[in-house]
Design an enzyme around this catalytic site. Structure first.
Site, PDB file in Angstrom:
ATOM      1  N   GLN A  21       0.835  -1.211   0.000  1.00  0.00           N
ATOM      2  CA  GLN A  21       0.000   0.000   0.000  1.00  0.00           C
ATOM      3  C   GLN A  21       0.870   1.262   0.000  1.00  0.00           C
ATOM      4  O   GLN A  21       0.649   2.179  -0.784  1.00  0.00           O
ATOM      5  CB  GLN A  21      -0.903  -0.004   1.245  1.00  0.00           C
ATOM      6  CG  GLN A  21      -1.909   1.141   1.243  1.00  0.00           C
ATOM      7  CD  GLN A  21      -2.378   1.524   2.634  1.00  0.00           C
ATOM      8  OE1 GLN A  21      -1.817   1.088   3.643  1.00  0.00           O
ATOM      9  NE2 GLN A  21      -3.410   2.340   2.689  1.00  0.00           N
ATOM     10  N   ARG A  58       6.183 -10.214  -4.609  1.00  0.00           N
ATOM     11  CA  ARG A  58       5.277 -10.298  -5.764  1.00  0.00           C
ATOM     12  C   ARG A  58       5.955  -9.776  -7.027  1.00  0.00           C
ATOM     13  O   ARG A  58       6.909  -9.025  -6.955  1.00  0.00           O
ATOM     14  CB  ARG A  58       4.020  -9.452  -5.507  1.00  0.00           C
ATOM     15  CG  ARG A  58       3.165  -9.988  -4.385  1.00  0.00           C
ATOM     16  CD  ARG A  58       2.206  -8.934  -3.872  1.00  0.00           C
ATOM     17  NE  ARG A  58       2.868  -8.003  -2.958  1.00  0.00           N
ATOM     18  CZ  ARG A  58       2.228  -7.098  -2.218  1.00  0.00           C
ATOM     19  NH1 ARG A  58       0.928  -6.958  -2.304  1.00  0.00           N
ATOM     20  NH2 ARG A  58       2.901  -6.294  -1.399  1.00  0.00           N
ATOM     21  N   TYR A  93       1.954  -7.658  16.004  1.00  0.00           N
ATOM     22  CA  TYR A  93       2.442  -6.594  15.121  1.00  0.00           C
ATOM     23  C   TYR A  93       2.995  -5.431  15.952  1.00  0.00           C
ATOM     24  O   TYR A  93       4.120  -4.958  15.714  1.00  0.00           O
ATOM     25  CB  TYR A  93       1.282  -6.130  14.237  1.00  0.00           C
ATOM     26  CG  TYR A  93       1.559  -4.912  13.399  1.00  0.00           C
ATOM     27  CD1 TYR A  93       2.440  -4.951  12.327  1.00  0.00           C
ATOM     28  CD2 TYR A  93       0.906  -3.711  13.665  1.00  0.00           C
ATOM     29  CE1 TYR A  93       2.672  -3.820  11.553  1.00  0.00           C
ATOM     30  CE2 TYR A  93       1.125  -2.589  12.891  1.00  0.00           C
ATOM     31  CZ  TYR A  93       2.012  -2.645  11.839  1.00  0.00           C
ATOM     32  OH  TYR A  93       2.236  -1.528  11.077  1.00  0.00           O
TER      33      TYR A  93
HETATM   34  N1  SER Z   1      -2.402   0.342   9.676  1.00  0.00           N
HETATM   35  C1  SER Z   1      -1.789  -0.612  10.549  1.00  0.00           C
HETATM   36  C2  SER Z   1      -2.734  -1.670  10.954  1.00  0.00           C
HETATM   37  O1  SER Z   1      -3.904  -1.393  11.025  1.00  0.00           O
HETATM   38  C3  SER Z   1      -1.289   0.081  11.779  1.00  0.00           C
HETATM   39  O2  SER Z   1       0.010   0.483  11.567  1.00  0.00           O
HETATM   40  O3  SER Z   1      -2.333  -2.741  11.237  1.00  0.00           O
END
Ligand code: SER
Length: 315
Positions: A12, A36, A141
């Site tokens: 993105q 990719r 994450y």
């Molecule tokens: N945009 C990301 C997510 O929603 C946050 O850094 O995981």
């Protein structure tokens, strides 16, 4: 001109940032790397297929192209990371350490690595979240981004690696779709509004999150990378803010342009992730150190996306 490598170039952020960097450094000086194959406007320039976990291959690419700067954007985002936490940790961490090690060994000029508002957690102050505060992320994450920030600062302090980073809010653009994030609804809602006239949102109507239009994110990235070495006082990652809204608010803004648009709500596991993140961000340190200033508010962003995406989907 410095030779630049963008890892995760078709994501993105990467797909827009690579084009912006090619405008600055020249197409041939910006190598796009992704797992990719290239497509669309990025097919025009140099490309390397790369699995970021392959450190050897990364080293080869850096040597062959005489790379001096790396933008390492590849990562598994918050929602997707929860389905395979060990793999998300491995991919997000090992790839960063590979890049930092290469930067140290080869004395590369500069490294860019994105962090995220996901470094914050349920005990972080939610309004105007400060640069330095409680950080107790509860997604893999967020944990990997927080650990990554520590690695970046460590490599700067111990080895002088010039690594720069931003804690992005949710990034909203329409040219390439995000994948696997919690803030993705704010992109998807535009597609569904134009294509179907209605949207099922996986967050509750009043869930505020910090967000940023893609053009601001690209500009912030380029500005921090072009800033004087001495002005970069934060070597973990900078808070950067732009706007903050809820699904209800963005739906209302879209409705001003597409009167028939409707939204309904079916919150899922991503609600809990969103609830653990800030509502809004204090980015005064970025404003002071390297003059950060966002340009897009909700109104201007909505107008821009509806016009641009409408054209794109018609084409
Ligand atoms: N945009 C990301 C997510 O929603 C946050 O850094 O995981």
């Amino acid at each position: 001109m410095s030779k630049v490598l963008v890892i995760g170039a078709f994501g993105q952020l990467g797909s827009e940032l690579t084009l912006a960097l090619r405008n600055i450094h020249g197409t041939d000086n910006v190598i796009a790397a992704d797992i990719r194959k290239p497509q669309g406007p990025l097919s025009d320039g140099p490309f390397e297929q790369l699995d970021v976990l392959n450190g050897k291959e990364l080293g080869r690419i850096v040597n062959v192209h005489n790379i001096q700067q790396i933008y390492h954007l590849a990562a598994i985002l918050s929602a997707k990371g929860e389905s395979n936490p060990k793999f998300a940790w491995q991919l997000n961490m090992d790839s960063l350490i590979n890049v930092l090690e290469l930067a140290r060994e080869k004395q590369l000029e500069k490294i860019y690595w994105p962090s995220s508002i996901a470094v914050f957690g349920p005990n972080t102050p939610k309004q105007n979240t400060p640069q330095n505060t409680v950080m107790d992320p509860n997604t893999i994450y967020g944990i990997s981004k927080l650990a990554g920030e520590r690695w970046c600062e460590y490599y700067f302090e111990k080895y002088g690696v010039d690594v720069r980073s931003l804690r992005y809010p949710g990034l909203i653009g329409y040219k390439a779709k995000p994948g696997g994030g919690t803030t993705d609804y704010a992109v998807d809602i535009f597609y569904k509004a134009i294509e179907k006239g209605n949207y099922e949102c996986f967050l509750r109507p009043n869930t505020y999150l910090p967000m940023m239009y893609m053009d601001d994110a690209i500009r912030a990235t380029i500005e921090i990378m072009e800033a004087d070495h001495a002005s970069i006082k934060v070597r973990s990652s900078y808070n950067v803010g732009a706007l903050s809204f809820s699904p209800e608010e963005i739906a209302l803004e879209i409705k001003k342009h597409l009167g028939d648009f409707s939204i309904h709500y079916a919150p899922d596991f991503r609600q809990e992730i969103a609830d653990s993140w800030p509502d809004s961000i204090d980015d005064s340190q970025a404003r002071t150190d390297w003059n950060w200033q966002p340009d897009y508010g909700l109104k201007k962003m909505t107008e821009t996306i509806l016009a641009g995406l409408g054209e794109l989907l018609n084409a």
